[in-house]
Design a protein around this motif. Structure first.
Motif, PDB file in Angstrom:
ATOM      1  N   ASN A 123      -6.364  -2.484 -51.001  1.00 36.54           N
ATOM      2  CA  ASN A 123      -4.712  -2.128 -50.917  1.00 36.54           C
ATOM      3  C   ASN A 123      -4.599  -0.941 -50.098  1.00 36.54           C
ATOM      4  OD1 ASN A 123      -2.239  -3.015 -51.631  1.00 36.54           O
ATOM      5  ND2 ASN A 123      -2.139  -1.270 -53.108  1.00 36.54           N
ATOM      6  N   MET A 124      -5.653  -0.115 -49.683  1.00 31.27           N
ATOM      7  CA  MET A 124      -5.377   0.841 -49.019  1.00 31.27           C
ATOM      8  C   MET A 124      -5.796   0.879 -47.710  1.00 31.27           C
ATOM      9  SD  MET A 124      -7.187   4.562 -50.388  1.00 31.27           S
ATOM     10  CE  MET A 124      -6.220   4.833 -51.954  1.00 31.27           C
ATOM     11  N   LYS A 125      -4.889   1.626 -46.760  1.00 27.48           N
ATOM     12  CA  LYS A 125      -5.235   1.560 -45.172  1.00 27.48           C
ATOM     13  C   LYS A 125      -5.310   2.917 -44.833  1.00 27.48           C
ATOM     14  CE  LYS A 125      -4.737  -2.872 -44.238  1.00 27.48           C
ATOM     15  NZ  LYS A 125      -5.584  -3.338 -43.232  1.00 27.48           N
ATOM     16  N   LEU A 126      -6.127   3.279 -43.942  1.00 32.38           N
ATOM     17  CA  LEU A 126      -6.141   4.714 -43.332  1.00 32.38           C
ATOM     18  C   LEU A 126      -5.696   4.513 -41.836  1.00 32.38           C
ATOM     19  CD1 LEU A 126      -7.504   7.446 -43.319  1.00 32.38           C
ATOM     20  CD2 LEU A 126      -9.584   6.391 -42.270  1.00 32.38           C
ATOM     21  N   SER A 127      -4.777   5.437 -41.764  1.00 39.98           N
ATOM     22  CA  SER A 127      -4.056   5.329 -40.625  1.00 39.98           C
ATOM     23  C   SER A 127      -4.795   5.972 -39.177  1.00 39.98           C
ATOM     24  CB  SER A 127      -2.585   6.353 -40.424  1.00 39.98           C
ATOM     25  OG  SER A 127      -2.202   6.927 -39.449  1.00 39.98           O
ATOM     26  N   PHE A 174      -8.132   7.460 -28.639  1.00 41.45           N
ATOM     27  CA  PHE A 174      -8.505   8.678 -27.618  1.00 41.45           C
ATOM     28  C   PHE A 174      -7.627   8.481 -26.385  1.00 41.45           C
ATOM     29  CE2 PHE A 174     -12.541   8.208 -30.219  1.00 41.45           C
ATOM     30  CZ  PHE A 174     -12.658   9.612 -30.586  1.00 41.45           C
ATOM     31  N   MET A 175      -6.934   9.525 -26.029  1.00 44.62           N
ATOM     32  CA  MET A 175      -5.784   9.310 -24.804  1.00 44.62           C
ATOM     33  C   MET A 175      -5.962  10.757 -24.050  1.00 44.62           C
ATOM     34  SD  MET A 175      -2.338   8.672 -26.827  1.00 44.62           S
ATOM     35  CE  MET A 175      -2.891   7.349 -27.695  1.00 44.62           C
ATOM     36  N   THR A 176      -5.415  10.603 -23.020  1.00 46.32           N
ATOM     37  CA  THR A 176      -5.151  11.824 -22.104  1.00 46.32           C
ATOM     38  C   THR A 176      -4.004  12.559 -22.729  1.00 46.32           C
ATOM     39  OG1 THR A 176      -3.759  10.725 -20.532  1.00 46.32           O
ATOM     40  CG2 THR A 176      -6.199  10.601 -19.982  1.00 46.32           C
ATOM     41  N   LYS A 177      -3.958  13.842 -22.095  1.00 43.27           N
ATOM     42  CA  LYS A 177      -2.637  14.647 -22.459  1.00 43.27           C
ATOM     43  C   LYS A 177      -1.473  13.999 -21.914  1.00 43.27           C
ATOM     44  CE  LYS A 177      -1.484  19.438 -22.272  1.00 43.27           C
ATOM     45  NZ  LYS A 177      -0.580  19.792 -21.115  1.00 43.27           N
ATOM     46  N   GLU A 178      -1.186  13.453 -20.827  1.00 46.38           N
ATOM     47  CA  GLU A 178      -0.245  12.817 -20.363  1.00 46.38           C
ATOM     48  C   GLU A 178       0.123  11.620 -21.109  1.00 46.38           C
ATOM     49  OE1 GLU A 178      -2.791  13.485 -18.175  1.00 46.38           O
ATOM     50  OE2 GLU A 178      -1.938  15.210 -17.573  1.00 46.38           O
ATOM     51  N   GLU A 179      -0.763  10.830 -21.385  1.00 45.77           N
ATOM     52  CA  GLU A 179      -0.499   9.590 -22.461  1.00 45.77           C
ATOM     53  C   GLU A 179       0.172   9.929 -23.587  1.00 45.77           C
ATOM     54  OE1 GLU A 179      -3.963   6.287 -20.957  1.00 45.77           O
ATOM     55  OE2 GLU A 179      -4.259   7.844 -22.250  1.00 45.77           O
ATOM     56  N   PHE A 180      -0.475  10.961 -24.181  1.00 41.26           N
ATOM     57  CA  PHE A 180      -0.100  11.439 -25.649  1.00 41.26           C
ATOM     58  C   PHE A 180       1.258  11.978 -25.491  1.00 41.26           C
ATOM     59  CE2 PHE A 180       0.491  13.928 -29.383  1.00 41.26           C
ATOM     60  CZ  PHE A 180      -0.670  13.674 -30.187  1.00 41.26           C
ATOM     61  N   GLU A 181       1.616  12.805 -24.228  1.00 38.48           N
ATOM     62  CA  GLU A 181       2.791  13.172 -24.319  1.00 38.48           C
ATOM     63  C   GLU A 181       3.978  12.235 -23.991  1.00 38.48           C
ATOM     64  OE1 GLU A 181       2.120  16.376 -21.268  1.00 38.48           O
ATOM     65  OE2 GLU A 181       1.799  17.809 -22.865  1.00 38.48           O
ATOM     66  N   GLY A 188     -20.845   8.330 -31.201  1.00 36.97           N
ATOM     67  CA  GLY A 188     -20.735   7.361 -32.296  1.00 36.97           C
ATOM     68  C   GLY A 188     -19.134   6.983 -32.642  1.00 36.97           C
ATOM     69  N   GLU A 189     -18.196   7.811 -32.354  1.00 35.59           N
ATOM     70  CA  GLU A 189     -16.878   7.708 -32.345  1.00 35.59           C
ATOM     71  C   GLU A 189     -16.267   6.659 -31.574  1.00 35.59           C
ATOM     72  OE1 GLU A 189     -14.985  11.505 -34.343  1.00 35.59           O
ATOM     73  OE2 GLU A 189     -14.890  11.371 -32.128  1.00 35.59           O
ATOM     74  N   CYS A 190     -15.479   5.370 -32.133  1.00 40.61           N
ATOM     75  CA  CYS A 190     -15.006   4.430 -31.308  1.00 40.61           C
ATOM     76  C   CYS A 190     -13.373   4.462 -31.145  1.00 40.61           C
ATOM     77  CB  CYS A 190     -15.360   3.026 -31.998  1.00 40.61           C
ATOM     78  SG  CYS A 190     -17.192   2.985 -31.928  1.00 40.61           S
ATOM     79  N   HIS A 191     -12.819   4.104 -29.912  1.00 41.48           N
ATOM     80  CA  HIS A 191     -11.426   4.128 -29.899  1.00 41.48           C
ATOM     81  C   HIS A 191     -10.854   3.057 -30.709  1.00 41.48           C
ATOM     82  CE1 HIS A 191      -7.842   4.584 -27.289  1.00 41.48           C
ATOM     83  NE2 HIS A 191      -8.011   3.117 -27.461  1.00 41.48           N
ATOM     84  N   GLY A 192      -9.712   3.201 -31.380  1.00 37.72           N
ATOM     85  CA  GLY A 192      -9.135   2.334 -32.320  1.00 37.72           C
ATOM     86  C   GLY A 192      -9.700   2.195 -33.806  1.00 37.72           C
ATOM     87  N   ARG A 230      -6.171  20.887 -28.655  1.00 35.49           N
ATOM     88  CA  ARG A 230      -6.004  19.486 -28.407  1.00 35.49           C
ATOM     89  C   ARG A 230      -4.913  19.073 -29.259  1.00 35.49           C
ATOM     90  NH1 ARG A 230      -9.723  18.214 -24.210  1.00 35.49           N
ATOM     91  NH2 ARG A 230     -11.704  19.390 -24.584  1.00 35.49           N
ATOM     92  N   TYR A 231      -4.272  18.024 -28.994  1.00 34.89           N
ATOM     93  CA  TYR A 231      -3.217  17.136 -29.434  1.00 34.89           C
ATOM     94  C   TYR A 231      -3.627  16.137 -30.384  1.00 34.89           C
ATOM     95  CZ  TYR A 231       0.834  18.212 -26.102  1.00 34.89           C
ATOM     96  OH  TYR A 231       1.770  18.836 -25.655  1.00 34.89           O
ATOM     97  N   TYR A 232      -3.177  15.938 -31.660  1.00 39.18           N
ATOM     98  CA  TYR A 232      -3.423  15.409 -32.781  1.00 39.18           C
ATOM     99  C   TYR A 232      -2.146  14.726 -33.246  1.00 39.18           C
ATOM    100  CZ  TYR A 232      -8.233  17.363 -33.030  1.00 39.18           C
ATOM    101  OH  TYR A 232      -9.396  17.551 -32.810  1.00 39.18           O
ATOM    102  N   GLY A 233      -1.928  13.311 -33.539  1.00 39.89           N
ATOM    103  CA  GLY A 233      -0.813  12.532 -33.943  1.00 39.89           C
ATOM    104  C   GLY A 233      -1.019  11.473 -34.654  1.00 39.89           C
ATOM    105  N   THR A 234      -0.001  11.035 -35.499  1.00 38.65           N
ATOM    106  CA  THR A 234       0.138   9.734 -36.192  1.00 38.65           C
ATOM    107  C   THR A 234       1.017   8.693 -35.634  1.00 38.65           C
ATOM    108  OG1 THR A 234      -0.183  11.156 -38.100  1.00 38.65           O
ATOM    109  CG2 THR A 234       0.564   8.673 -38.708  1.00 38.65           C
ATOM    110  N   PRO A 235       0.493   7.635 -35.004  1.00 41.72           N
ATOM    111  CA  PRO A 235       1.464   6.712 -34.589  1.00 41.72           C
ATOM    112  C   PRO A 235       1.985   5.971 -35.659  1.00 41.72           C
ATOM    113  CG  PRO A 235      -0.855   6.180 -33.641  1.00 41.72           C
ATOM    114  CD  PRO A 235      -0.789   7.377 -34.739  1.00 41.72           C
TER     115      PRO A 235
END
Ligand code: 5GP
Length: 205
Positions: free
Chosen positions: A33-37, A57-64, A48-52, A81-86
């Motif tokens: 029942n729990m989801k991690l954003s 993982f994105m470029t500064k331009e994509e993030f902006e 070892g980190e995977c996209h998605g 670095r930028y970090y954000g919650t979609p």
């Protein structure tokens, strides 16, 4: 579905090296029942980190561009670095009754608190500053300069722990997860969230 059946929006903050990742993995394990954003970031992936899965993982331009399009529920700059919650999905999950976990730093947590005052914020502290430094070094994923930067930021972040709803010292993973589950259980019983139970019993439904 009644508003009272909505899931919880849970914010987890704590300095880099406090052990949030391990705690959350254990918390989510077996809890369907729990989801991690999954956050977006402009920092490079660690081994070892995977996209998605770990991040988008994105470029500064994509993030902006995503910020400009209003696609981020919150965002912050952390150690350059930028970090954000979609925003996509999060509100749907909550309305479906799922508990959603955001693992974010303190500036982002403040933004969410303003937008969603009903969120529940938990700050995870390391047992001590020495232990925090050991954990950052043991992880062996950052260079010395980054470790020093993260330690300096960690001290500032821990000052803000007072603004959170709950604070937990992460001594052992098992104990911390137990404490979090107690917080979640108590939050769900708050009258503001559990009004439907009163009506159900009174109306004999
Ligand atoms: P790391 O680079 O160690 O994965 O994360 C660095 C910091 O960024 C951590 O404190 C983490 O909680 C925070 N962080 C991760 N995702 C987000 C996000 O979407 N928004 C904000 N504001 N912080 C995040």
């Amino acid at each position: 579905m009644n508003d009272n059946d909505n899931g919880l929006l849970l914010i987890f903050s704590g300095p880099s090296g406090a052990g949030k990742g391990t705690v959350l993995k254990e918390l989510l394990h077996g809890n369907d029942n729990m989801k991690l954003s999954v956050s977006a970031t402009t920092r490079p992936p660690r081994e070892g980190e995977c996209h998605g899965i770990h991040y988008f993982f994105m470029t500064k331009e994509e993030f902006e561009e995503q910020i400009a399009n209003g696609e981020m529920l919150e965002h912050a700059e952390y150690c350059g670095r930028y970090y954000g919650t979609p925003s996509a999905q999060i509100m749907d999950w909550i309305e479906e009754g799922r508990d959603v976990v955001l693992e974010i730093e303190v500036q982002g947590a403040r933004q969410i608190k303003e937008k969603r005052p009903d969120c529940v914020s938990i700050f995870v502290l390391p047992p001590s500053l020495e232990e925090l430094e050991n954990r950052l070094r043991y992880r062996n994923t950052e260079d010395e300069e980054t470790i020093q930067k993260r330690l300096a930021v960690a001290r500032q972040e821990m000052e803000t722990a007072r603004d959170y709803d709950y604070v937990i010292v992460n001594d052992t993973v098992e104990h911390t997860v137990e404490q979090i589950n107690k917080i979640i259980a108590a939050e769900k019983l708050k009258v503001s969230r559990a009004k439907s139970n009163i009506e159900r019993v009174l109306n004999n439904d």
